[in-house]
Enzyme design. Structure first.
Site, short mmCIF file in Angstrom:
data_model
loop_
_atom_site.label_atom_id
_atom_site.label_comp_id
_atom_site.label_asym_id
_atom_site.label_seq_id
_atom_site.Cartn_x
_atom_site.Cartn_y
_atom_site.Cartn_z
N LYS A 15 -2.36 3.16 26.10
CA LYS A 15 -2.34 4.22 27.11
C LYS A 15 -3.73 4.54 27.65
O LYS A 15 -3.90 4.69 28.84
CB LYS A 15 -1.73 5.51 26.55
CG LYS A 15 -0.24 5.46 26.32
CD LYS A 15 0.34 6.86 26.16
CE LYS A 15 -0.29 7.64 25.02
NZ LYS A 15 -0.07 7.04 23.69
N ARG A 90 3.56 16.14 24.76
CA ARG A 90 3.79 15.41 23.52
C ARG A 90 5.05 15.88 22.80
O ARG A 90 5.41 15.34 21.78
CB ARG A 90 2.57 15.71 22.64
CG ARG A 90 2.24 14.74 21.55
CD ARG A 90 1.53 13.52 22.03
NE ARG A 90 0.75 12.89 20.99
CZ ARG A 90 -0.47 12.39 21.18
NH1 ARG A 90 -1.05 12.48 22.36
NH2 ARG A 90 -1.09 11.81 20.19
N ARG A 129 -8.32 -1.16 15.89
CA ARG A 129 -9.13 -0.14 16.56
C ARG A 129 -9.93 0.66 15.53
O ARG A 129 -11.05 1.08 15.79
CB ARG A 129 -8.23 0.80 17.36
CG ARG A 129 -9.01 1.81 18.17
CD ARG A 129 -8.13 2.55 19.15
NE ARG A 129 -7.30 3.56 18.50
CZ ARG A 129 -6.36 4.26 19.12
NH1 ARG A 129 -6.12 4.06 20.40
NH2 ARG A 129 -5.66 5.17 18.48
N ARG A 135 -12.22 5.56 14.34
CA ARG A 135 -11.48 6.83 14.46
C ARG A 135 -10.92 7.22 13.11
O ARG A 135 -10.29 6.43 12.43
CB ARG A 135 -10.35 6.68 15.48
CG ARG A 135 -10.75 7.11 16.86
CD ARG A 135 -9.64 6.93 17.85
NE ARG A 135 -8.44 7.74 17.55
CZ ARG A 135 -7.49 7.98 18.44
NH1 ARG A 135 -7.60 7.51 19.66
NH2 ARG A 135 -6.44 8.70 18.13
N ARG A 146 1.42 9.31 12.44
CA ARG A 146 1.39 9.49 13.90
C ARG A 146 2.59 8.82 14.56
O ARG A 146 3.15 9.34 15.53
CB ARG A 146 0.07 8.96 14.47
CG ARG A 146 -1.09 9.92 14.14
CD ARG A 146 -2.44 9.28 14.34
NE ARG A 146 -2.66 8.88 15.70
CZ ARG A 146 -3.35 7.79 16.07
NH1 ARG A 146 -3.85 7.00 15.13
NH2 ARG A 146 -3.52 7.52 17.32
#
Ligand code: AMP
Length: 193
Positions: A15, A90, A129, A135, A146
């Protein structure tokens, strides 16, 4: 032409990358609530301190905080004629909050574009990632949480936009340029319908 668009899709669907490209092509700002939270955490603001622990577990930040942040951001000059929202709404309550914010200025969401990807691909991408960006919410346990949060709270909003005839689903797998083109084509379809 104005463009008031929300970009949907699970964590790791690409995204962020696609939001930046689409926004540039449409001439509107890409607004990512996740990026705004991360910037606040990094800068040690009051908001950052409030959301740090929540975002680290992969849970959602309370709606009051998130809605207020989006309301302020959408009121800025660059978002008056359009925006591309990435990571918001969300949950179904945030959809209603966004509707209300936009109705106050006589506008509404024009399209909801959902990037679809295979769940295993998502886990692989997020794990990769984690090593690249570092992160804190890209560890395996948090990734799983998540994805659960997405399935339980976020996935249902596709149906809400679908019922309004605003939803377009785009295959998020493949070359980055190709996916961008698919998104632009799909958007053109829904916005001219
Ligand atoms: P993202 O970069 O969109 O994956 O967001 C990272 C984290 O920020 C999420 O796991 C949530 O903790 C928080 N967050 C981002 N957007 C929202 C939202 N619309 N509502 C609640 N929490 C959010």
């Amino acid at each position: 032409m104005s463009a008031r668009i929300v970009l949907l899709g699970p964590p790791g669907a690409g995204k962020g990358t696609q939001a930046a490209r689409l926004a540039e092509s449409l001439g509107v700002p890409a607004i990512s609530t996740g990026d705004i939270f991360r910037a606040n955490i990094k800068n040690g603001t009051e908001l950052g301190r409030k959301v740090q622990e929540i975002t680290a577990t992969g849970a959602l930040v309370p709606d009051e905080l998130t809605n207020e942040l989006v309301r302020d951001r959408l009121a800025q000059d660059d978002a008056v004629d359009g925006f591309l929202l990435d990571g918001y709404p969300r949950n179904v309550a945030q959809v209603a909050a966004l509707d209300e914010m936009l109705a106050a200025t006589g506008t509404a969401v024009e399209a909801a574009v959902e990037l679809t990807v295979d769940p295993q691909v998502v886990v692989d991408r997020l794990t990769k990632r984690a090593t690249i960006e570092g992160r804190v919410d890209d560890t395996e346990d948090v990734i799983r949480h998540r994805l659960d949060v997405y399935a339980e709270q976020t996935a249902p909003i596709s149906q809400v936009y679908g019922a309004r005839g605003l939803l377009v689903q785009v295959d998020g797998l493949g070359d980055v340029d190709e996916v961008t083109q698919r998104l632009l084509d799909a958007l053109q379809g829904v916005r001219s319908a």
